[in-house]
Design an enzyme around this catalytic site. Structure first.
Site, mmCIF file in Angstrom:
data_model
loop_
_atom_site.group_PDB
_atom_site.id
_atom_site.type_symbol
_atom_site.label_atom_id
_atom_site.label_comp_id
_atom_site.label_asym_id
_atom_site.label_seq_id
_atom_site.Cartn_x
_atom_site.Cartn_y
_atom_site.Cartn_z
ATOM 1 N N SER A 1 0.845 -1.185 0.000
ATOM 2 C CA SER A 1 0.000 0.000 0.000
ATOM 3 C C SER A 1 0.882 1.236 0.000
ATOM 4 O O SER A 1 2.107 1.136 0.064
ATOM 5 C CB SER A 1 -0.905 -0.005 1.233
ATOM 6 O OG SER A 1 -0.105 0.282 2.370
ATOM 7 N N LYS A 2 0.229 2.387 -0.042
ATOM 8 C CA LYS A 2 0.958 3.649 -0.176
ATOM 9 C C LYS A 2 2.047 3.830 0.880
ATOM 10 O O LYS A 2 3.076 4.411 0.615
ATOM 11 C CB LYS A 2 -0.019 4.828 -0.076
ATOM 12 C CG LYS A 2 -0.888 4.949 -1.312
ATOM 13 C CD LYS A 2 -1.162 6.397 -1.669
ATOM 14 C CE LYS A 2 -1.840 6.496 -3.020
ATOM 15 N NZ LYS A 2 -3.242 6.040 -2.991
#
Ligand code: GLU
Length: 502
Positions: free
Chosen positions: A252-253
């Site tokens: 994820s980010k």
């Protein structure tokens, strides 16, 4: 049988690394088998889908070298954009068939009712699933309620029994249909759901293999039941393991860059990303890790896709990326590096042919150490060559002790003096002058070349001097936004700052 696969992104953002890996595995599998690869745009989420995202996806896939034989550009089973298929009534027709067959029904449940049902299921410790309230409403009543303006969705009547399928990666999977609540086929807003549209399209586009992320595995049993209700044999399924970050949490980010666009913007070569993503879950029987596109097409096989998640390791990506930079043509690398150097103010825009050729020479020097072209302006070599700052000789901690040595200062003084007498400074002249300076000061080896390095770069370390000198001289001859001093001027200014001018 011709193998037909599809990549079916929803254009709601830029392509995530995990999705790109799905596209890549579809492409490799299809190419290996000489099949047809299709790009279908799943834009039924009207609020989040945009044409801009779709164009971004098309551009990213093309950049990576993933081409398709059928897609929004054309093909025998089009259109390939779900919103257009919806406009043409494709899904409504298939829904009509299911309703007529008694395999689908209208559902009048309100969002409040559904929420209360969900809550009740959870309270009873059961997974939330539709309770079937509208399953058996008599047709006359349905008509009446619709005529009265009551809003309805449509649901699939999941038949009783077991669903069994052989996943090409995960092996046999069996689910009892009592575990599957009747899925919505058409929402009350008149749009088909993902589960319905995907099955209708995969049937009509004659898809033989569905290769997608493991996050869809729970959708597969209901999709298989839908295939059967629509009178079709389901395709083969292969669910790819997830892509995780180094901490084994889903990528994820917070793990850094997760969209393909970011990797492109940082100047990674597409073949490097291609190679690295192929290794996320797949391994070659040869144990090799560096591949060209053609080699991957030849070796790729779903049977070597593991069940365990692929871990995205940025250090490994950089290692593989560097292997590809080493193999790349320096003039191509130059074209890719120029914008980064322009952005840093090192090169004008547009660049001249001489400037471009100089960057190609620079890339010969840098290709051993960079993984992505964004690193070029910040490399030691680029800083030494393009942003020479004589003042650094007074601050670089690496050289302060050496500068205390009288012999070091003597070399700088003599070398600077000899350089100023001669021109042009080609590699041969430089070597001769370095030797003369050595003779005159009684130094050799490190005691000679370390001070020479300080004289030419004002630093204690950097690339090999024999490779730097020609680049310094050719940069000095270019018209650059910040003019680059040649070897003689560099040595003179360092000597002056150290107070050892001849
Ligand atoms: N549009 C779906 C997604 O992006 C496609 C899933 C599938 O391949 O069936 O997740």
């Amino acid at each position: 049988m011709t193998i037909r696969t599809r990549f079916a992104p929803s254009p709601t953002g830029s392509l995530h690394v995990g999705n790109v890996r799905t596209a890549l595995f579809n492409w490799l599998f299809t190419r290996h088998a000489g099949g047809v690869f299709i790009l279908r745009i799943e834009d039924t989420d009207r609020e989040r889908s945009t044409l801009e995202h779709e164009q971004g996806i098309v551009s990213e896939l093309s950049w990576l070298g993933l081409d398709w034989q059928e897609g929004t550009g054309g093909g025998a089973f089009g259109p390939y954009r779900q919103s257009e298929r919806h406009e043409q009534g494709v899904y409504r027709r298939e829904l009509g068939r299911l309703l007529d067959q008694g395999d689908a029904y209208y559902c009048f449940c309100t969002p409040e009712q559904l929420e209360a049902d969900r809550h009740a299921c959870l309270q009873a410790g059961k997974p939330p699933q539709y309770v079937g309230r509208c399953r058996d409403i008599p047709p006359e009543q349905v008509k009446k309620r619709q005529a009265a303006g009551e809003i309805s969705a449509s649901r699939f009547k999941v038949p009783p029994g077991k669903v069994l399928f052989q996943d090409l990666i995960r092996g046999p999977i069996e689910v009892d249909s009592s575990q599957i609540g009747d899925p919505v086929l058409f929402r009350s807003d008149g749009w088909p759901t993902y589960n319905f549209a995907v099955v209708v399209d995969d049937i009509q586009m004659k898809i033989t293999h569905v290769i997608r992320g493991e996050d869809h595995i729970s959708n597969t049993p209901r999709q298989i039941l839908l295939y059967r209700a629509l009178g079709s044999e389901p395709p083969r399924f292969a669910h790819l393991p997830l892509v995780l970050g180094m901490d084994h949490a889903p990528l994820s980010k917070r793990h850094g860059d997760t969209s393909l666009r970011q990797y492109r913007e940082h100047g990674y070569l597409p073949e490097a990303i291609f190679n690295y993503l192929a290794l996320l879950g797949w391994s070659s029987p040869s144990g090799n890790e560096v591949f060209s596109q053609e080699e991957l097409v030849k070796d790729f096989d779903l049977s070597r896709v593991g069940r365990s998640a692929g871990v995205f390791d940025p250090a490994k990506l950089d290692w593989i990326a560097n292997q590809h930079v080493r193999k790349a043509d320096p003039s191509r690398l130059a074209d890719l590096a120029v914008p980064f150097l322009q952005h840093r103010g090192d090169l004008p825009d547009p660049v001249s042919e001489d400037q471009r050729a100089w960057v190609a020479e620079l890339m010969q020097l840098l290709k051993e150490s960079v993984s992505r072209l964004q690193q070029v302006p910040e490399s030691d070599a680029a800083q030494i060559l393009l942003r020479f700052d004589p003042g650094m000789c007074l601050t670089d901690p690496e050289i302060q002790a050496d500068l205390e040595e009288p012999s070091c200062r003597a070399v700088i003084r003599t070398f600077a003096h000899l350089l100023a007498q001669d021109r042009p400074i080609d590699l041969e002249t430089y070597r001769r002058i370095a030797q003369e300076a050595g003779k005159a000061t009684g130094t050799k080896g490190r005691s000679l070349y370390h001070p020479i390095r300080v004289a030419l770069t004002a630093r204690g370390s950097g690339p090999e001097l024999n490779r730097l000198v020609p680049l310094i001289e050719s940069a000095a001859a270019l018209q650059l936004p910040r003019p680059v001093p040649g070897c003689a001027r560099r040595a003179t200014s360092v000597a002056k700052l150290l107070g050892v001018e001849a």
